[in-house]
Design a protein around this motif. Structure first.
Motif, PDB file in Angstrom:
ATOM      1  N   GLU A  53       0.908  -1.422   0.260  1.00  0.00           N
ATOM      2  CA  GLU A  53       0.053   0.377   0.459  1.00  0.00           C
ATOM      3  C   GLU A  53       0.944   0.930   0.395  1.00  0.00           C
ATOM      4  N   LYS A  54       0.145   1.833  -0.659  1.00  0.00           N
ATOM      5  CA  LYS A  54       1.452   3.731  -0.633  1.00  0.00           C
ATOM      6  C   LYS A  54       1.509   4.123   0.376  1.00  0.00           C
ATOM      7  N   THR A 103     -11.652   3.880   3.181  1.00  0.00           N
ATOM      8  CA  THR A 103     -10.320   4.639   2.980  1.00  0.00           C
ATOM      9  C   THR A 103      -9.562   5.591   3.869  1.00  0.00           C
ATOM     10  N   LYS A 120      -7.110   3.871   5.864  1.00  0.00           N
ATOM     11  CA  LYS A 120      -6.350   2.470   5.176  1.00  0.00           C
ATOM     12  C   LYS A 120      -4.797   3.222   5.160  1.00  0.00           C
ATOM     13  N   ASN A 158      -1.237   3.933   6.990  1.00  0.00           N
ATOM     14  CA  ASN A 158      -0.049   3.734   5.649  1.00  0.00           C
ATOM     15  C   ASN A 158       0.723   4.905   6.113  1.00  0.00           C
TER      16      ASN A 158
END
Length: 158
Positions: A3-4, A66, A69, A73
């Motif tokens: 994941e970014k 969203t 997440k 990250n």
């Protein structure tokens, strides 16, 4: 797939956490109540109020996923980490347009908290990419749809 990484300032982190909390504690309840009321109107197959509420519920749940997440990250840029000798995320940069002489001040932020109306530009934007890693006094060329703009970095601060 990895994941970014989401780069956030401490302000940006706080705003995302506040939005997530609001969605979970307030908006979820409001939409659940709207759905309950709409079901009370009878036949849900032709009930536009029910459809609207279900669509809003889907949007809210998607936004919650969203945000969670992004927060999972997140890499937080603290004010102490900002180097005033080199443009980096979290820095406030004064730029001079060499063609027109206009001065503009931008805060360099991660893409998740960019807000051009507040002069917060992403490190991934054309201007952000061009000035990242540069020092005070440097001249940079920024490729934009209208052509090339030349800026001089006038100041870097926290």
């Amino acid at each position: 797939m990895a994941e970014k990484e989401v780069i956030l300032t401490s302000d940006g982190l706080r705003k995302l956490e506040d939005e997530l909390e609001h969605l979970k504690s307030v908006k979820r309840r409001e939409v659940a109540e709207r759905i309950k009321v709409a079901i009370g109107y009878g036949d849900i197959s032709e009930n536009s109020e029910y459809e609207d509420a279900k669509n809003e519920q889907a949007f809210i749940e998607g936004r919650i996923i969203t945000l969670e997440k992004m927060l999972r990250n997140a890499r937080i840029i603290n004010n102490e980490d900002v180097d005033v000798n080199t443009v980096s995320v979290g820095a406030i940069v004064s730029l001079k347009d060499l063609e027109f002489g206009d001065l503009v001040e931008y805060t360099i932020v991660g893409s998740a908290e960019s807000d051009p109306l507040q002069n917060k530009i992403s490190n991934e934007s054309p201007v952000g990419k061009a000035i990242l890693g540069k020092q005070k006094g440097a001249t940079v060329d920024v490729n934009v749809p209208a052509g090339v703009i030349q800026y001089q970095i006038v100041d870097i601060k926290k």
